[in-house]
Design a protein around this motif. Structure first.
Motif, PDB file in Angstrom:
ATOM      1  N   GLU A 183      22.409   4.367  19.637  1.00 19.97           N
ATOM      2  CA  GLU A 183      22.579   5.744  19.179  1.00 19.97           C
ATOM      3  C   GLU A 183      21.485   6.592  19.817  1.00 19.97           C
ATOM      4  O   GLU A 183      20.400   6.088  20.101  1.00 19.97           O
ATOM      5  N   HIS A 184      21.792   7.857  20.013  1.00 20.40           N
ATOM      6  CA  HIS A 184      20.762   8.761  20.529  1.00 20.40           C
ATOM      7  C   HIS A 184      20.952  10.157  19.948  1.00 20.40           C
ATOM      8  O   HIS A 184      22.064  10.534  19.547  1.00 20.40           O
ATOM      9  N   ALA A 185      19.866  10.882  19.912  1.00 20.87           N
ATOM     10  CA  ALA A 185      19.881  12.295  19.528  1.00 20.87           C
ATOM     11  C   ALA A 185      18.872  13.007  20.432  1.00 20.87           C
ATOM     12  O   ALA A 185      17.752  12.527  20.619  1.00 20.87           O
ATOM     13  N   LYS A 186      19.294  14.119  21.005  1.00 19.26           N
ATOM     14  CA  LYS A 186      18.411  14.903  21.868  1.00 19.26           C
ATOM     15  C   LYS A 186      18.347  16.320  21.332  1.00 19.26           C
ATOM     16  O   LYS A 186      19.350  16.875  20.877  1.00 19.26           O
ATOM     17  N   GLU A 196      11.840  18.890  25.907  1.00  8.55           N
ATOM     18  CA  GLU A 196      12.930  17.957  25.640  1.00  8.55           C
ATOM     19  C   GLU A 196      12.436  16.831  24.733  1.00  8.55           C
ATOM     20  O   GLU A 196      11.355  16.291  24.940  1.00  8.55           O
ATOM     21  N   THR A 197      13.242  16.487  23.736  1.00 10.19           N
ATOM     22  CA  THR A 197      12.929  15.361  22.857  1.00 10.19           C
ATOM     23  C   THR A 197      14.142  14.442  22.803  1.00 10.19           C
ATOM     24  O   THR A 197      15.278  14.897  22.872  1.00 10.19           O
ATOM     25  N   THR A 198      13.877  13.165  22.674  1.00 10.47           N
ATOM     26  CA  THR A 198      14.954  12.185  22.564  1.00 10.47           C
ATOM     27  C   THR A 198      14.560  11.128  21.546  1.00 10.47           C
ATOM     28  O   THR A 198      13.450  10.607  21.588  1.00 10.47           O
ATOM     29  N   LEU A 199      15.461  10.843  20.646  1.00 15.44           N
ATOM     30  CA  LEU A 199      15.325   9.744  19.709  1.00 15.44           C
ATOM     31  C   LEU A 199      16.461   8.781  20.022  1.00 15.44           C
ATOM     32  O   LEU A 199      17.602   9.201  20.194  1.00 15.44           O
ATOM     33  N   SER A 200      16.149   7.488  20.094  1.00 17.79           N
ATOM     34  CA  SER A 200      17.211   6.537  20.371  1.00 17.79           C
ATOM     35  C   SER A 200      16.928   5.207  19.680  1.00 17.79           C
ATOM     36  O   SER A 200      15.778   4.857  19.425  1.00 17.79           O
ATOM     37  N   THR A 201      18.006   4.519  19.368  1.00 19.60           N
ATOM     38  CA  THR A 201      17.913   3.164  18.832  1.00 19.60           C
ATOM     39  C   THR A 201      18.898   2.299  19.605  1.00 19.60           C
ATOM     40  O   THR A 201      19.891   2.801  20.139  1.00 19.60           O
ATOM     41  N   SER A 202      18.603   1.025  19.642  1.00 17.23           N
ATOM     42  CA  SER A 202      19.495   0.100  20.319  1.00 17.23           C
ATOM     43  C   SER A 202      19.306  -1.277  19.707  1.00 17.23           C
ATOM     44  O   SER A 202      18.184  -1.686  19.424  1.00 17.23           O
TER      45      SER A 202
END
Length: 184
Positions: A150-153, A165-171
């Motif tokens: 999942e990601h959110a920018k 720019e910001t990015t949150l991600s999980t894997s």
């Protein structure tokens, strides 16, 4: 269902809608499905000297896209069923799912939110070495791996030449192997 809901909107509500549907069939023969070195003894079926097999795969893909102004949504669904002729213990299903929403609020804020999930067979060459010297087994070892991300920018335009720019991600990947059934 989502596609039909968007069609019910007034024409000015969106600029473009795309829908792609496909189905496919594949027949493949492989003379060495276990990826064994020449002369190596059978590992997964020690009482069956056959190394080759063929399979039939059939499935389909659905891709939908919705674009309006600077917003877009995309959805992709792909699934396939694999049926082996000789080593039927390798029969399995695979899929790929993904969705993304690219959004924008005015000229300053934009970003995206998305997720994907894949389920597929672990290739034998990824773990064939772990079986060398190990006790022989009487059946093929089918390992299915599942990966989800999942990601959110979130982006802020600062002036004409700068952008924060910001990015949150999980894997997470569950990828079992022989002897490691809970590998994650």
């Amino acid at each position: 269902l989502l596609f039909w809901a968007f069609l019910a909107l007034p024409a000015g509500s969106f600029a473009a809608t795309t829908l792609s549907v496909s189905a496919d069939y594949q027949h493949q023969s492989n003379s060495n499905i276990w990826d064994l070195a020449p002369g190596a003894p059978p590992i997964f079926h020690p009482n069956d000297p056959k190394r080759g097999d063929s399979y039939d795969a059939y499935g389909g893909t659905l891709a939908a896209g919705f674009v309006w102004s600077r917003q877009s949504i995309s959805i992709n669904i792909d699934g396939h069923d694999y049926k082996y002729d000789h080593f039927t213990d390798l029969d399995h299903q695979e899929y790929k799912l993904s969705g993304d929403w690219n959004w924008a609020i005015g000229p300053v804020l934009d970003g995206s939110i998305g997720a994907s999930r894949n389920r597929d067979m672990v290739p034998f060459y990824d773990y064939i070495g772990t079986q060398i010297g190990a006790p022989q087994v009487n059946a093929a070892v089918l390992s299915i791996q599942t990966t989800q991300a999942e990601h959110a920018k979130f982006n802020i335009h600062v002036g004409a030449d700068w952008r924060l720019e910001t990015t949150l991600s999980t894997s997470k990947s569950d990828s079992p192997r022989p002897g490691l059934p809970n590998l994650s």
